[in-house]
Design a protein around this motif. Structure first.
Motif, PDB file in Angstrom:
ATOM      1  N   ILE A   1       0.844  -1.193   0.000  1.00  0.00           N
ATOM      2  CA  ILE A   1       0.000   0.000   0.000  1.00  0.00           C
ATOM      3  C   ILE A   1       0.883   1.247   0.000  1.00  0.00           C
ATOM      4  O   ILE A   1       0.693   2.169  -0.789  1.00  0.00           O
ATOM      5  N   GLY A   2       1.889   1.238   0.876  1.00  0.00           N
ATOM      6  CA  GLY A   2       2.798   2.376   0.957  1.00  0.00           C
ATOM      7  C   GLY A   2       3.651   2.541  -0.284  1.00  0.00           C
ATOM      8  O   GLY A   2       3.813   3.652  -0.806  1.00  0.00           O
ATOM      9  N   LEU A   3       4.193   1.428  -0.798  1.00  0.00           N
ATOM     10  CA  LEU A   3       5.073   1.499  -1.962  1.00  0.00           C
ATOM     11  C   LEU A   3       4.331   1.963  -3.211  1.00  0.00           C
ATOM     12  O   LEU A   3       4.806   2.836  -3.949  1.00  0.00           O
ATOM     13  N   ILE A   4       3.154   1.395  -3.456  1.00  0.00           N
ATOM     14  CA  ILE A   4       2.405   1.756  -4.661  1.00  0.00           C
ATOM     15  C   ILE A   4       1.935   3.206  -4.597  1.00  0.00           C
ATOM     16  O   ILE A   4       2.036   3.956  -5.577  1.00  0.00           O
ATOM     17  N   HIS A   5       1.436   3.627  -3.427  1.00  0.00           N
ATOM     18  CA  HIS A   5       1.030   5.020  -3.267  1.00  0.00           C
ATOM     19  C   HIS A   5       2.203   5.959  -3.542  1.00  0.00           C
ATOM     20  O   HIS A   5       2.054   6.992  -4.197  1.00  0.00           O
ATOM     21  N   GLY A   6       3.375   5.588  -3.035  1.00  0.00           N
ATOM     22  CA  GLY A   6       4.561   6.423  -3.224  1.00  0.00           C
ATOM     23  C   GLY A   6       4.947   6.563  -4.687  1.00  0.00           C
ATOM     24  O   GLY A   6       5.268   7.659  -5.159  1.00  0.00           O
ATOM     25  N   HIS A   7       4.910   5.442  -5.428  1.00  0.00           N
ATOM     26  CA  HIS A   7       5.284   5.486  -6.839  1.00  0.00           C
ATOM     27  C   HIS A   7       4.263   6.264  -7.669  1.00  0.00           C
ATOM     28  O   HIS A   7       4.631   7.014  -8.583  1.00  0.00           O
ATOM     29  N   LEU A   8       2.983   6.088  -7.365  1.00  0.00           N
ATOM     30  CA  LEU A   8       1.955   6.836  -8.090  1.00  0.00           C
ATOM     31  C   LEU A   8       2.054   8.331  -7.800  1.00  0.00           C
ATOM     32  O   LEU A   8       1.777   9.168  -8.673  1.00  0.00           O
ATOM     33  N   HIS A   9       2.473   8.646  -6.581  1.00  0.00           N
ATOM     34  CA  HIS A   9       2.675  10.054  -6.228  1.00  0.00           C
ATOM     35  C   HIS A   9       3.804  10.650  -7.079  1.00  0.00           C
ATOM     36  O   HIS A   9       3.724  11.801  -7.526  1.00  0.00           O
ATOM     37  N   MET A  10       4.860   9.863  -7.315  1.00  0.00           N
ATOM     38  CA  MET A  10       5.953  10.320  -8.178  1.00  0.00           C
ATOM     39  C   MET A  10       5.449  10.607  -9.591  1.00  0.00           C
ATOM     40  O   MET A  10       5.933  11.512 -10.274  1.00  0.00           O
ATOM     41  N   LEU A  11       4.461   9.821 -10.029  1.00  0.00           N
ATOM     42  CA  LEU A  11       3.884  10.010 -11.357  1.00  0.00           C
ATOM     43  C   LEU A  11       2.894  11.170 -11.399  1.00  0.00           C
ATOM     44  O   LEU A  11       2.395  11.524 -12.455  1.00  0.00           O
ATOM     45  N   GLY A  12       2.597  11.717 -10.209  1.00  0.00           N
ATOM     46  CA  GLY A  12       1.615  12.792 -10.131  1.00  0.00           C
ATOM     47  C   GLY A  12       0.199  12.274 -10.231  1.00  0.00           C
ATOM     48  O   GLY A  12      -0.710  12.990 -10.662  1.00  0.00           O
ATOM     49  N   GLN A  13       0.021  10.995  -9.834  1.00  0.00           N
ATOM     50  CA  GLN A  13      -1.285  10.362  -9.941  1.00  0.00           C
ATOM     51  C   GLN A  13      -1.862  10.045  -8.557  1.00  0.00           C
ATOM     52  O   GLN A  13      -1.186   9.453  -7.720  1.00  0.00           O
TER      53      GLN A  13
ATOM     54  N   ASP B   1      -5.146   8.788  -8.646  1.00  0.00           N
ATOM     55  CA  ASP B   1      -6.328   8.076  -9.127  1.00  0.00           C
ATOM     56  C   ASP B   1      -6.511   6.772  -8.343  1.00  0.00           C
ATOM     57  O   ASP B   1      -5.651   5.886  -8.384  1.00  0.00           O
ATOM     58  N   ALA B   2      -7.630   6.649  -7.634  1.00  0.00           N
ATOM     59  CA  ALA B   2      -7.907   5.462  -6.821  1.00  0.00           C
ATOM     60  C   ALA B   2      -8.017   4.218  -7.698  1.00  0.00           C
ATOM     61  O   ALA B   2      -7.618   3.121  -7.298  1.00  0.00           O
ATOM     62  N   HIS B   3      -8.543   4.372  -8.897  1.00  0.00           N
ATOM     63  CA  HIS B   3      -8.701   3.233  -9.804  1.00  0.00           C
ATOM     64  C   HIS B   3      -7.333   2.698 -10.225  1.00  0.00           C
ATOM     65  O   HIS B   3      -7.128   1.477 -10.284  1.00  0.00           O
ATOM     66  N   LEU B   4      -6.391   3.594 -10.514  1.00  0.00           N
ATOM     67  CA  LEU B   4      -5.039   3.190 -10.912  1.00  0.00           C
ATOM     68  C   LEU B   4      -4.348   2.456  -9.770  1.00  0.00           C
ATOM     69  O   LEU B   4      -3.668   1.440  -9.988  1.00  0.00           O
ATOM     70  N   PHE B   5      -4.523   2.972  -8.542  1.00  0.00           N
ATOM     71  CA  PHE B   5      -3.956   2.287  -7.378  1.00  0.00           C
ATOM     72  C   PHE B   5      -4.531   0.883  -7.247  1.00  0.00           C
ATOM     73  O   PHE B   5      -3.807  -0.085  -7.002  1.00  0.00           O
TER      74      PHE B   5
END
Length: 433
Positions: free
Chosen positions: A261-273, A275-279
């Protein structure tokens, strides 16, 4: 390539195939050390080394393809450091499961993970476990990785009068480990591309130069799948009705859910995303990948921190992950070279990553005893009992107890009381075995 570029042009990222592929190549060279380190730790569980190398590469290939095609994100999936320590040193060495039974528990944990990822339970579980305990688990695992690194590198060993002591400085392994650690830190601080892979090469050269390793048994043979047949489809379900089996599976699932949960949220944040669906899609791909790991013969995959390298290099879509996964598959043809890498070249990586994981301690409110003490229990018990499961269990039991004693029971989510009760039941059942 033209068809691929046309598809990317339609994508909201407005990226190019060349940019994605180059980001995937960089990601691979940043994460390639995982093949060496993970297989070394799995070998400590009794899994044949060459079989572990093949399993690590294949699980990374499958995981990256799942992430690329299912979620279309540049996040890499590969066996995680920390979770492999849980597999080897807790499930096998501490709890007494055979490595085949431990692989079965990986499949069971993956199914639990998938149940959460494909339902509304993801939000429920995430909200039930306080951030204090999540951060404490990360710190505790970091200390355990450091301890394992010092041990594998020959820096510490059992003492005659103490539980552990510093090894003799005349030891070639100790000197190589410390020299390689200096090189590793320098390359990491300077942010050199492929820094960890370069440090492994340097450590390997130093090991042979100092006599900490030898090439007597080296043989340049092609890819030998015979060693893989003993680990492929090897999960043993003979103990599926036992408490230790489900305690192992539950512990794995718990760590996997929180860590990813933490890792994926962190990487999506780097992408500027955000989006709950993408997570959700990335989280689901992660869960499916874990299930395959048990059958392929390795500890679970996680959304690796090295994904950040590919994202920073311009990776924005699943093509980056697919490229990296393909290179993991090609690495199988270099197994003879991988097998030459000795422990003193691997140990500094574990020590460095363990140190980086300590950063999470700043997020723990140590000034609040009801938060800080349960966190301290987790952080201390994981390395000192050599068991991630024990550290989590004691911390999760102490947390609601501390809140109850101080009249703050309402701060504890109801699911956490259930989890604490299950851990307590596990310990009680062990007392009567």
């Amino acid at each position: 390539m033209e068809a691929l570029q046309a598809r990317l042009n339609k994508n909201k990222w407005k990226t190019t195939a060349k940019q994605e592929i180059m980001a995937g190549v960089l990601s691979f060279f940043t994460a390639a050390y995982i093949i060496v380190v993970n297989s070394s730790i799995l070998a400590d569980a009794g899994i044949p080394l060459e079989g572990a190398i093949i399993a690590t590469a294949l699980s990374s290939f499958v995981g990256c393809l799942l992430m690329g095609f299912w979620s279309n994100t540049p996040i890499l999936l590969a066996p995680g450091l920390g979770i492999n320590a849980l597999f080897t040193y807790t499930l096998v060495k501490s709890m007494g499961l055979s490595w085949q039974a431990a692989l079965a528990s990986v499949v069971a944990a993956g199914l639990m993970f998938a149940l959460i990822a494909f339902s509304k339970l993801a939000d429920l579980v995430t909200k039930a476990i306080p951030d204090t305990l999540k951060n404490a688990i990360t710190v505790g695992i970091g200390l355990l990785l450091t301890f394992i690194g010092l041990q594998k590198g020959g820096v510490i060993h059992p003492g005659k009068t103490t539980f552990i002591e510093l090894a003799d400085f005349r030891s070639p392994a100790l000197l190589v480990t410390l020299l390689t650690l200096v090189i590793t830190i320098f390359l990491f601080v300077k942010n050199v591309p492929g820094n960890l892979l370069i440090s492994i090469v340097a450590g390997t050269i130093l090991s042979y130069a100092f006599g900490a390793a030898n090439v007597e048994h080296f043989s340049w043979e092609g890819l030998n799948l015979n060693s893989f047949t003993s680990v492929f489809m090897a999960p043993s379900w003979s103990g599926v009705l036992s408490v230790p089996f489900w305690a192992a599976a539950f512990s794995l699932a718990l760590v996997l859910v929180f860590e990813n949960i933490g890792l994926i949220h962190g990487h999506l944040h780097m992408l500027g995303q955000t989006d709950a669906h993408l997570f959700k899609k990335a989280f689901q791909a992660n869960a499916l990948s874990v299930i395959t790991c048990g059958f392929l013969g390795t500890s679970p995959t996680v959304a690796t921190v090295e994904s950040a390298a590919g994202i920073a290099a311009g990776g924005k879509t699943g093509l980056t992950a697919i490229t990296t996964g393909s290179l993991f598959l090609l690495s199988l043809f270099f197994i003879p070279v991988i097998k030459l890498i000795p422990d003193p070249a691997i140990a500094p990586i574990l020590i460095l990553i363990g140190g980086l994981m300590l950063e999470n301690i700043k997020n723990i409110p140590l000034n609040d005893l009801t938060e800080g003490f349960p966190a301290y229990i987790i952080i201390a018990f994981i390395p000192l009992t050599f068991s991630i499961e024990n550290g989590i269990a004691f911390g999760f039991i102490v947390y609601p107890v501390m809140k109850l004693f101080t009249g703050r029971a309402k701060e504890v989510a109801f699911p956490l009381y259930i989890i604490a009760g299950l851990f307590l039941l596990h310990f009680v059942s062990q007392a009567f075995q």
